[in-house]
Design a protein around this motif. Structure first.
Motif, PDB file in Angstrom:
ATOM      1  N   ALA A   1      13.439   0.435 -15.695  1.00  0.00           N
ATOM      2  CA  ALA A   1      12.918  -0.791 -15.072  1.00  0.00           C
ATOM      3  C   ALA A   1      11.595  -0.621 -14.339  1.00  0.00           C
ATOM      4  CB  ALA A   1      13.962  -1.346 -14.101  1.00  0.00           C
ATOM      5  N   ASN A   2      10.922   0.479 -14.538  1.00  0.00           N
ATOM      6  CA  ASN A   2       9.683   0.686 -13.787  1.00  0.00           C
ATOM      7  C   ASN A   2       8.447   0.114 -14.489  1.00  0.00           C
ATOM      8  OD1 ASN A   2      10.042   2.852 -15.708  1.00  0.00           O
ATOM      9  ND2 ASN A   2       8.267   3.855 -14.778  1.00  0.00           N
ATOM     10  N   ARG A   3       8.656  -0.540 -15.663  1.00  0.00           N
ATOM     11  CA  ARG A   3       7.522  -1.151 -16.355  1.00  0.00           C
ATOM     12  C   ARG A   3       8.025  -2.173 -17.382  1.00  0.00           C
ATOM     13  NH1 ARG A   3       5.190   3.326 -20.686  1.00  0.00           N
ATOM     14  NH2 ARG A   3       7.186   3.816 -21.693  1.00  0.00           N
ATOM     15  N   SER A   4       7.083  -2.938 -17.910  1.00  0.00           N
ATOM     16  CA  SER A   4       7.301  -3.858 -19.029  1.00  0.00           C
ATOM     17  C   SER A   4       8.444  -4.841 -18.771  1.00  0.00           C
ATOM     18  CB  SER A   4       7.522  -3.070 -20.325  1.00  0.00           C
ATOM     19  OG  SER A   4       6.382  -2.295 -20.639  1.00  0.00           O
ATOM     20  N   ILE A   5       9.285  -5.061 -19.783  1.00  0.00           N
ATOM     21  CA  ILE A   5      10.318  -6.079 -19.707  1.00  0.00           C
ATOM     22  C   ILE A   5      11.332  -5.767 -18.612  1.00  0.00           C
ATOM     23  CG2 ILE A   5      12.191  -7.218 -20.960  1.00  0.00           C
ATOM     24  CD1 ILE A   5      10.604  -6.772 -23.542  1.00  0.00           C
ATOM     25  N   GLY A   6      11.677  -4.500 -18.455  1.00  0.00           N
ATOM     26  CA  GLY A   6      12.642  -4.129 -17.421  1.00  0.00           C
ATOM     27  C   GLY A   6      12.143  -4.466 -16.031  1.00  0.00           C
ATOM     28  N   LEU A   7      10.876  -4.191 -15.788  1.00  0.00           N
ATOM     29  CA  LEU A   7      10.276  -4.481 -14.486  1.00  0.00           C
ATOM     30  C   LEU A   7      10.215  -5.982 -14.242  1.00  0.00           C
ATOM     31  CD1 LEU A   7       8.811  -3.725 -11.899  1.00  0.00           C
ATOM     32  CD2 LEU A   7       6.697  -3.512 -13.227  1.00  0.00           C
TER      33      LEU A   7
ATOM     34  N   VAL B   1       7.787  -0.267  -6.529  1.00  0.00           N
ATOM     35  CA  VAL B   1       8.470  -1.120  -5.547  1.00  0.00           C
ATOM     36  C   VAL B   1       7.547  -1.428  -4.370  1.00  0.00           C
ATOM     37  CG1 VAL B   1      10.341  -1.195  -3.853  1.00  0.00           C
ATOM     38  CG2 VAL B   1      10.801  -0.425  -6.188  1.00  0.00           C
ATOM     39  N   GLU B   2       6.797  -0.444  -3.935  1.00  0.00           N
ATOM     40  CA  GLU B   2       5.864  -0.665  -2.823  1.00  0.00           C
ATOM     41  C   GLU B   2       4.838  -1.741  -3.177  1.00  0.00           C
ATOM     42  OE1 GLU B   2       4.104   3.038  -1.786  1.00  0.00           O
ATOM     43  OE2 GLU B   2       5.979   3.945  -1.085  1.00  0.00           O
TER      44      GLU B   2
ATOM     45  N   LEU C   1       5.257  -4.129  -5.385  1.00  0.00           N
ATOM     46  CA  LEU C   1       5.956  -5.411  -5.488  1.00  0.00           C
ATOM     47  C   LEU C   1       6.205  -6.021  -4.105  1.00  0.00           C
ATOM     48  CD1 LEU C   1       8.592  -4.685  -8.297  1.00  0.00           C
ATOM     49  CD2 LEU C   1       6.516  -6.057  -8.466  1.00  0.00           C
ATOM     50  N   LYS C   2       6.518  -5.182  -3.154  1.00  0.00           N
ATOM     51  CA  LYS C   2       6.761  -5.694  -1.804  1.00  0.00           C
ATOM     52  C   LYS C   2       5.483  -6.264  -1.198  1.00  0.00           C
ATOM     53  CE  LYS C   2      10.864  -2.976  -0.702  1.00  0.00           C
ATOM     54  NZ  LYS C   2      11.477  -1.938   0.184  1.00  0.00           N
ATOM     55  N   LYS C   3       4.343  -5.666  -1.545  1.00  0.00           N
ATOM     56  CA  LYS C   3       3.060  -6.200  -1.084  1.00  0.00           C
ATOM     57  C   LYS C   3       2.807  -7.579  -1.682  1.00  0.00           C
ATOM     58  CE  LYS C   3       0.833  -1.668  -0.509  1.00  0.00           C
ATOM     59  NZ  LYS C   3      -0.236  -0.767  -1.008  1.00  0.00           N
ATOM     60  N   GLU C   4       3.380  -7.820  -2.865  1.00  0.00           N
ATOM     61  CA  GLU C   4       3.219  -9.103  -3.535  1.00  0.00           C
ATOM     62  C   GLU C   4       4.248 -10.130  -3.055  1.00  0.00           C
ATOM     63  OE1 GLU C   4       3.382  -8.456  -7.739  1.00  0.00           O
ATOM     64  OE2 GLU C   4       1.880  -6.851  -7.701  1.00  0.00           O
ATOM     65  N   GLY C   5       5.121  -9.698  -2.146  1.00  0.00           N
ATOM     66  CA  GLY C   5       6.092 -10.623  -1.585  1.00  0.00           C
ATOM     67  C   GLY C   5       7.499 -10.525  -2.138  1.00  0.00           C
ATOM     68  N   PHE C   6       7.732  -9.612  -3.059  1.00  0.00           N
ATOM     69  CA  PHE C   6       9.080  -9.452  -3.612  1.00  0.00           C
ATOM     70  C   PHE C   6       9.971  -8.719  -2.614  1.00  0.00           C
ATOM     71  CE2 PHE C   6       6.566 -10.112  -7.421  1.00  0.00           C
ATOM     72  CZ  PHE C   6       7.377 -10.947  -8.171  1.00  0.00           C
ATOM     73  N   GLN C   7      11.225  -9.135  -2.577  1.00  0.00           N
ATOM     74  CA  GLN C   7      12.191  -8.549  -1.655  1.00  0.00           C
ATOM     75  C   GLN C   7      13.396  -8.025  -2.438  1.00  0.00           C
ATOM     76  OE1 GLN C   7      11.500  -8.326   1.662  1.00  0.00           O
ATOM     77  NE2 GLN C   7       9.529  -9.313   1.237  1.00  0.00           N
ATOM     78  N   ASN C   8      14.242  -7.300  -1.727  1.00  0.00           N
ATOM     79  CA  ASN C   8      15.531  -6.857  -2.279  1.00  0.00           C
ATOM     80  C   ASN C   8      15.377  -6.009  -3.540  1.00  0.00           C
ATOM     81  OD1 ASN C   8      16.691  -8.523  -0.254  1.00  0.00           O
ATOM     82  ND2 ASN C   8      16.585 -10.286  -1.633  1.00  0.00           N
ATOM     83  N   LEU C   9      14.386  -5.129  -3.530  1.00  0.00           N
ATOM     84  CA  LEU C   9      14.163  -4.221  -4.646  1.00  0.00           C
ATOM     85  C   LEU C   9      14.198  -2.779  -4.154  1.00  0.00           C
ATOM     86  CD1 LEU C   9      11.164  -6.045  -6.357  1.00  0.00           C
ATOM     87  CD2 LEU C   9      13.479  -5.911  -7.260  1.00  0.00           C
ATOM     88  N   GLN C  10      14.812  -1.913  -4.950  1.00  0.00           N
ATOM     89  CA  GLN C  10      14.879  -0.501  -4.572  1.00  0.00           C
ATOM     90  C   GLN C  10      14.848   0.365  -5.831  1.00  0.00           C
ATOM     91  OE1 GLN C  10      17.960   0.616  -1.752  1.00  0.00           O
ATOM     92  NE2 GLN C  10      18.224   2.602  -2.735  1.00  0.00           N
ATOM     93  N   ALA C  11      13.979   1.357  -5.819  1.00  0.00           N
ATOM     94  CA  ALA C  11      13.930   2.297  -6.933  1.00  0.00           C
ATOM     95  C   ALA C  11      15.100   3.265  -6.820  1.00  0.00           C
ATOM     96  CB  ALA C  11      12.611   3.072  -6.919  1.00  0.00           C
ATOM     97  N   ILE C  12      15.681   3.590  -7.963  1.00  0.00           N
ATOM     98  CA  ILE C  12      16.775   4.554  -7.985  1.00  0.00           C
ATOM     99  C   ILE C  12      16.574   5.470  -9.192  1.00  0.00           C
ATOM    100  CG2 ILE C  12      18.311   3.064  -9.332  1.00  0.00           C
ATOM    101  CD1 ILE C  12      20.638   4.178  -7.625  1.00  0.00           C
ATOM    102  N   GLN C  13      16.707   6.754  -8.970  1.00  0.00           N
ATOM    103  CA  GLN C  13      16.480   7.714 -10.052  1.00  0.00           C
ATOM    104  C   GLN C  13      17.693   7.758 -10.971  1.00  0.00           C
ATOM    105  OE1 GLN C  13      15.713  11.773  -8.808  1.00  0.00           O
ATOM    106  NE2 GLN C  13      14.466  12.134 -10.619  1.00  0.00           N
ATOM    107  N   ILE C  14      17.444   7.548 -12.252  1.00  0.00           N
ATOM    108  CA  ILE C  14      18.528   7.634 -13.233  1.00  0.00           C
ATOM    109  C   ILE C  14      17.943   7.974 -14.598  1.00  0.00           C
ATOM    110  CG2 ILE C  14      18.502   5.131 -13.612  1.00  0.00           C
ATOM    111  CD1 ILE C  14      21.550   5.350 -14.158  1.00  0.00           C
ATOM    112  N   ASP C  15      18.430   9.048 -15.159  1.00  0.00           N
ATOM    113  CA  ASP C  15      18.065   9.468 -16.509  1.00  0.00           C
ATOM    114  C   ASP C  15      19.305   9.255 -17.364  1.00  0.00           C
ATOM    115  OD1 ASP C  15      17.539  10.775 -18.894  1.00  0.00           O
ATOM    116  OD2 ASP C  15      16.705  12.575 -17.962  1.00  0.00           O
ATOM    117  N   VAL C  16      19.257   8.306 -18.289  1.00  0.00           N
ATOM    118  CA  VAL C  16      20.455   7.937 -19.037  1.00  0.00           C
ATOM    119  C   VAL C  16      20.923   9.034 -19.981  1.00  0.00           C
ATOM    120  CG1 VAL C  16      19.844   5.498 -18.879  1.00  0.00           C
ATOM    121  CG2 VAL C  16      19.211   6.798 -20.935  1.00  0.00           C
TER     122      VAL C  16
END
Length: 245
Positions: A9-15, A42-43, A45-60
């Motif tokens: 989710a760190n880019r493109s459609i997921g983001l 996430v940082e 996005l928060k500057k753009e006004g988005f809330q309730n977002l948190q990055a989490i490390q996960i390698d599927v």
């Protein structure tokens, strides 16, 4: 507040999907293999006004990484309402079935198919604690056996030896998972956001990430009487029709 986890989710459609879910009041975990990159996103996005977002490390492709992510969500939320299995890779085009190496096919399967199973199984305990659990497996029209068997289909000649069968298996897994969970509040569907301009395809697709994400959100934030075990594709003109598998 409902919570969602989106892999890749760190880019493109997921983001963009994360942004749209955040705007609808959900707490969203942006799954990313590189935690620093995710935190940087996430940082911004928060500057753009988005809330309730948190990055989490996960390698599927890594069970330990998935377990660590599950433990974080459990500690912070005690449950998970929405799982969007979005992480996916391709080895590119062309990819001939007679010459593509087994190692390349295994690499794609490990992310696109086995990765989805790993994450889903790991987070099932937390999803079962939700009143309206949803699992959306992000797929592709290139995973449809019916479409690939139709010479009149506009993408008929796009045959990829690893990506196509990995998505076909993902679609199959969606059917099996929905069947296993049919007597529960779960809604499990395969969602094809359409041929979208992203880094994944060198921005060759005609669709936008905004429209693709909106399609995913539409078929994820569904009511209790919504269908389960279906395949929805944005490339099908009549969205009311279930797309051909």
């Amino acid at each position: 507040m409902k919570s969602a986890l989106i892999t890749g989710a760190n880019r493109s459609i997921g983001l963009e999907t994360a942004k749209q879910l955040s705007q609808q009041g959900l707490f969203v975990y942006l799954g990313t293999r590189d935690l620093k990159k995710g935190q940087s996103v996430v940082e911004e996005l928060k500057k753009e006004g988005f809330q309730n977002l948190q990055a989490i490390q996960i390698d599927v492709t890594n069970s330990d990484s998935i377990l660590e992510a599950k433990n974080i969500v459990e500690k912070e939320q005690n449950k998970l309402d929405i799982l969007i299995n979005n992480a996916g890779i391709s080895k590119g085009f062309p990819e001939n079935v007679l010459t593509t190496s087994i190692s390349d096919i295994q690499e794609v399967f490990d992310t696109n198919y086995y990765g989805t199973i790993r994450v889903t199984q790991a987070f099932m305990e937390l999803l079962k604690k939700s009143d309206q659990p949803r699992i959306s497996n992000i797929t592709s029209g290139l995973g449809s056996l019916n479409l690939h068997s139709d010479p009149s289909w506009k993408y008929y000649n796009v045959k990829l030896a690893s990506y196509f069968p990995s998505k076909a298996l993902l679609n199959t897994y969606t059917i099996l998972l929905a069947y296993e969970l049919q007597d529960s509040p779960f809604k499990v569907n395969a969602i094809d956001p359409g041929y979208t301009a992203t880094d994944f395809n060198q921005h060759s697709g005609p669709g936008t990430v905004e429209d693709a994400a909106a399609f995913i959100v539409k078929h994820t934030l569904t009511p209790d009487n919504a269908p389960t075990g279906k395949f929805f594709s944005k490339d099908i003109e009549d969205e009311a029709e279930v797309s051909p598998w």
